[in-house]
Design a protein around this motif. Structure first.
Motif, PDB file in Angstrom:
ATOM      1  N   ASP A   1      28.675  55.737  42.604  1.00 22.39           N
ATOM      2  CA  ASP A   1      27.300  55.279  42.395  1.00 22.39           C
ATOM      3  C   ASP A   1      27.142  54.468  41.113  1.00 22.39           C
ATOM      4  O   ASP A   1      26.019  54.262  40.646  1.00 22.39           O
ATOM      5  N   ALA A   2      28.260  53.997  40.541  1.00 20.57           N
ATOM      6  CA  ALA A   2      28.178  53.363  39.223  1.00 20.57           C
ATOM      7  C   ALA A   2      28.666  51.921  39.199  1.00 20.57           C
ATOM      8  O   ALA A   2      28.686  51.304  38.131  1.00 20.57           O
ATOM      9  N   MET A   3      29.060  51.363  40.335  1.00 16.01           N
ATOM     10  CA  MET A   3      29.647  50.025  40.302  1.00 16.01           C
ATOM     11  C   MET A   3      28.649  48.981  39.813  1.00 16.01           C
ATOM     12  O   MET A   3      28.959  48.166  38.932  1.00 16.01           O
ATOM     13  N   ALA A   4      27.452  48.984  40.356  1.00 19.28           N
ATOM     14  CA  ALA A   4      26.443  48.002  39.948  1.00 19.28           C
ATOM     15  C   ALA A   4      25.907  48.316  38.564  1.00 19.28           C
ATOM     16  O   ALA A   4      25.710  47.409  37.739  1.00 19.28           O
ATOM     17  N   SER A   5      25.639  49.589  38.282  1.00 20.66           N
ATOM     18  CA  SER A   5      25.068  49.934  36.980  1.00 20.66           C
ATOM     19  C   SER A   5      26.054  49.661  35.859  1.00 20.66           C
ATOM     20  O   SER A   5      25.660  49.258  34.754  1.00 20.66           O
ATOM     21  N   ALA A   6      27.352  49.861  36.100  1.00 23.00           N
ATOM     22  CA  ALA A   6      28.355  49.563  35.074  1.00 23.00           C
ATOM     23  C   ALA A   6      28.389  48.067  34.776  1.00 23.00           C
ATOM     24  O   ALA A   6      28.573  47.657  33.619  1.00 23.00           O
TER      25      ALA A   6
ATOM     26  N   GLU B   1      34.055  34.879  31.767  1.00 24.66           N
ATOM     27  CA  GLU B   1      35.405  35.180  32.234  1.00 24.66           C
ATOM     28  C   GLU B   1      35.435  36.582  32.825  1.00 24.66           C
ATOM     29  O   GLU B   1      34.795  37.500  32.300  1.00 24.66           O
ATOM     30  N   ALA B   2      36.190  36.757  33.913  1.00 22.02           N
ATOM     31  CA  ALA B   2      36.337  38.065  34.544  1.00 22.02           C
ATOM     32  C   ALA B   2      37.812  38.408  34.675  1.00 22.02           C
ATOM     33  O   ALA B   2      38.641  37.536  34.924  1.00 22.02           O
ATOM     34  N   ARG B   3      38.123  39.730  34.526  1.00 20.61           N
ATOM     35  CA  ARG B   3      39.513  40.165  34.487  1.00 20.61           C
ATOM     36  C   ARG B   3      39.806  41.296  35.492  1.00 20.61           C
ATOM     37  O   ARG B   3      40.385  42.312  35.114  1.00 20.61           O
ATOM     38  N   PRO B   4      39.460  41.163  36.753  1.00 23.80           N
ATOM     39  CA  PRO B   4      39.810  42.223  37.701  1.00 23.80           C
ATOM     40  C   PRO B   4      41.314  42.262  37.926  1.00 23.80           C
ATOM     41  O   PRO B   4      42.016  41.262  37.755  1.00 23.80           O
ATOM     42  N   GLY B   5      41.821  43.415  38.338  1.00 24.03           N
ATOM     43  CA  GLY B   5      43.256  43.545  38.583  1.00 24.03           C
ATOM     44  C   GLY B   5      43.581  44.052  39.975  1.00 24.03           C
ATOM     45  O   GLY B   5      44.347  43.446  40.720  1.00 24.03           O
ATOM     46  N   VAL B   6      42.982  45.177  40.362  1.00 21.21           N
ATOM     47  CA  VAL B   6      43.338  45.864  41.607  1.00 21.21           C
ATOM     48  C   VAL B   6      42.964  45.051  42.839  1.00 21.21           C
ATOM     49  O   VAL B   6      43.518  45.250  43.927  1.00 21.21           O
ATOM     50  N   TYR B   7      42.056  44.092  42.693  1.00 23.11           N
ATOM     51  CA  TYR B   7      41.588  43.314  43.842  1.00 23.11           C
ATOM     52  C   TYR B   7      42.725  42.658  44.617  1.00 23.11           C
ATOM     53  O   TYR B   7      42.580  42.345  45.805  1.00 23.11           O
ATOM     54  N   VAL B   8      43.872  42.421  43.967  1.00 21.92           N
ATOM     55  CA  VAL B   8      44.964  41.737  44.670  1.00 21.92           C
ATOM     56  C   VAL B   8      45.500  42.580  45.822  1.00 21.92           C
ATOM     57  O   VAL B   8      45.897  42.042  46.862  1.00 21.92           O
ATOM     58  N   PHE B   9      45.544  43.901  45.626  1.00 22.61           N
ATOM     59  CA  PHE B   9      46.140  44.804  46.618  1.00 22.61           C
ATOM     60  C   PHE B   9      45.120  45.725  47.270  1.00 22.61           C
ATOM     61  O   PHE B   9      45.212  46.007  48.462  1.00 22.61           O
ATOM     62  N   GLY B  10      44.207  46.257  46.473  1.00 17.19           N
ATOM     63  CA  GLY B  10      43.393  47.369  46.939  1.00 17.19           C
ATOM     64  C   GLY B  10      44.184  48.653  46.938  1.00 17.19           C
ATOM     65  O   GLY B  10      45.411  48.653  46.846  1.00 17.19           O
ATOM     66  N   ASP B  11      43.503  49.775  47.016  1.00 16.90           N
ATOM     67  CA  ASP B  11      44.157  51.082  47.066  1.00 16.90           C
ATOM     68  C   ASP B  11      43.155  52.108  47.577  1.00 16.90           C
ATOM     69  O   ASP B  11      42.021  51.757  47.937  1.00 16.90           O
ATOM     70  N   ALA B  12      43.565  53.369  47.612  1.00 16.91           N
ATOM     71  CA  ALA B  12      42.672  54.393  48.155  1.00 16.91           C
ATOM     72  C   ALA B  12      41.450  54.600  47.269  1.00 16.91           C
ATOM     73  O   ALA B  12      40.383  54.980  47.763  1.00 16.91           O
ATOM     74  N   GLN B  13      41.581  54.354  45.967  1.00 17.58           N
ATOM     75  CA  GLN B  13      40.407  54.450  45.104  1.00 17.58           C
ATOM     76  C   GLN B  13      39.357  53.429  45.521  1.00 17.58           C
ATOM     77  O   GLN B  13      38.176  53.764  45.678  1.00 17.58           O
ATOM     78  N   GLN B  14      39.759  52.174  45.693  1.00 11.34           N
ATOM     79  CA  GLN B  14      38.800  51.144  46.081  1.00 11.34           C
ATOM     80  C   GLN B  14      38.236  51.411  47.475  1.00 11.34           C
ATOM     81  O   GLN B  14      37.054  51.145  47.733  1.00 11.34           O
ATOM     82  N   TRP B  15      39.072  51.912  48.360  1.00  9.74           N
ATOM     83  CA  TRP B  15      38.631  52.261  49.718  1.00  9.74           C
ATOM     84  C   TRP B  15      37.521  53.306  49.644  1.00  9.74           C
ATOM     85  O   TRP B  15      36.465  53.176  50.272  1.00  9.74           O
ATOM     86  N   GLU B  16      37.738  54.340  48.852  1.00 12.07           N
ATOM     87  CA  GLU B  16      36.765  55.427  48.786  1.00 12.07           C
ATOM     88  C   GLU B  16      35.529  55.044  47.985  1.00 12.07           C
ATOM     89  O   GLU B  16      34.431  55.541  48.256  1.00 12.07           O
TER      90      GLU B  16
ATOM     91  N   GLY C   1      34.282  52.111  48.118  1.00  7.74           N
ATOM     92  CA  GLY C   1      33.571  51.150  48.940  1.00  7.74           C
ATOM     93  C   GLY C   1      33.630  49.736  48.403  1.00  7.74           C
ATOM     94  O   GLY C   1      32.951  48.849  48.907  1.00  7.74           O
ATOM     95  N   SER C   2      34.472  49.502  47.390  1.00  5.57           N
ATOM     96  CA  SER C   2      34.579  48.154  46.829  1.00  5.57           C
ATOM     97  C   SER C   2      35.560  47.281  47.604  1.00  5.57           C
ATOM     98  O   SER C   2      35.532  46.051  47.454  1.00  5.57           O
TER      99      SER C   2
END
Length: 350
Positions: free
Chosen positions: A170-175, A218-233, A235-236
């Protein structure tokens, strides 16, 4: 074919993920400086640069050295570093072949960076805390930190943060909102010292879609290249975007569950508070890894038929960055043909 367990990359999904982020950044006028600690792969870094990334973010001097050795010429070590004699010498050497910047988050650290590295061309960005409460100074203090770096001879590139508290359902947008407010305040504080702030940098994969492009440059995302179970759960990222899995073999049906040969030494042992297991199966969305030991993973199939002993399945690690750091190679392709990409920066943690 490699023996299981091994990390496998779907090249179609990988390219889709890279292109999607690059297109968002271009459409919103935000530079993309993706985090290389996720993949540790020069091949993937080059793909990111080819799609318009301005450079690569890294977690350590060792990662920076590895990418520089493979021709990456713009690198940002996005953490405050303790500049001992060895790290200082390594950063000076790096500055001779790449544009290099490091993070600072205190007057003392900024002063030392300016004195030791300023005349060698190493730039600094001031890190501010936007809510994760790990590193970073309060935004209001960013001006004092930046001024200290400049007074000591350093070149201040800008300000940055990592909204790590975005890793909650519940924190993706608020963060992302916290990130924007902290960076805007930091920029104001630095400008009040008479310094320019050309770069305002933030970003994480969970908060990426909510990035405030009116504040961040500037934005510095990292996991977006692969995704993982954290991102799956969280909802990102949906499962159909997940590009990295651990190919594992079913070795037992003990206890009426599937036991795989992919334990913590292949999947890594990360498990966030919101994770419902120690990993997931890509093609069995209700299944969960319920027990993880060093060399085995026990999977509850939630009533679905058990795969046969000897069958291979694709496990989605909870945290792809940690899993990649355990592998010598990423196997890229499909069952019709796999080729190895070395995890060149594996273990370069200092």
């Amino acid at each position: 074919m490699p023996a299981t367990p091994y990390l496998r990359v779907d090249p179609v999904r990988l390219r889709q993920n890279l292109r999607r982020a690059a297109e968002w950044a271009g459409a919103n006028g935000v530079a993309l400086r993706p985090h290389g600690k996720t993949h540790k792969s020069p091949e993937i870094a080059m793909m990111q640069l080819d799609l318009g990334a301005v450079g690569i973010t890294v977690a350590s001097v060792g990662e920076a050295e590895t990418f520089a050795e493979h021709g990456i010429t713009d690198l940002f070590v996005a953490y405050p570093l303790h500049l001992d004699e060895q790290k200082t010498a390594r950063l000076r050497a790096l500055a001779g072949r790449s544009r290099i910047a490091i993070g600072v988050d205190s007057v003392e650290g900024a002063t030392r960076a300016g004195q030791l590295l300023g005349r060698h061309g190493v730039e600094v960005l001031v890190e501010v805390d936007s809510g994760q409460h790990r590193t970073g100074c309060p935004p209001a203090e960013a001006g004092a930190v930046a001024a200290a770096a400049a007074l000591a001879g350093g070149e201040v590139r800008g300000v940055f943060t990592f909204p790590g508290h975005s890793y909650a359902p519940d924190a993706m947008a608020s963060a992302a909102g916290d990130e924007a407010r902290a960076l805007a305040a930091a920029r104001t504080a630095v400008e009040a010292e008479g310094l320019e702030v050309p770069v305002v940098s933030g970003g994480s994969t969970p908060s990426f879609a909510h990035t405030d492009a009116d504040v961040l440059t500037e934005a510095r995302p990292g996991v977006y290249v692969f995704g993982d179970a954290q991102q799956w759960e969280l909802g990102s990222m949906p499962p159909e975007s997940i590009a990295l899995t651990c190919r594992a073999t079913v070795v037992s049906h003990a206890g009426g569950r599937a036991v795989l040969d992919s334990g913590g030494k292949a999947l890594a042992a990360d498990r966030g508070a919101y994770n419902t297991g120690a990993g997931r199966l890509l093609d069995h969305p209700d299944a969960r890894v319920v027990l993880l030991s060093e060399h085995h993973a026990v999977v509850d199939l939630a009533g679905a038929p058990l795969p046969r002993v000897g069958d291979e399945v694709d496990v989605v690690p909870n945290h792809c960055c940690a899993a990649v750091n355990l592998a010598d190679e990423l196997w890229v392709g499909d069952d019709g043909g796999l080729r190895p990409w070395p995890v060149a920066a594996r273990g370069r943690n200092s």
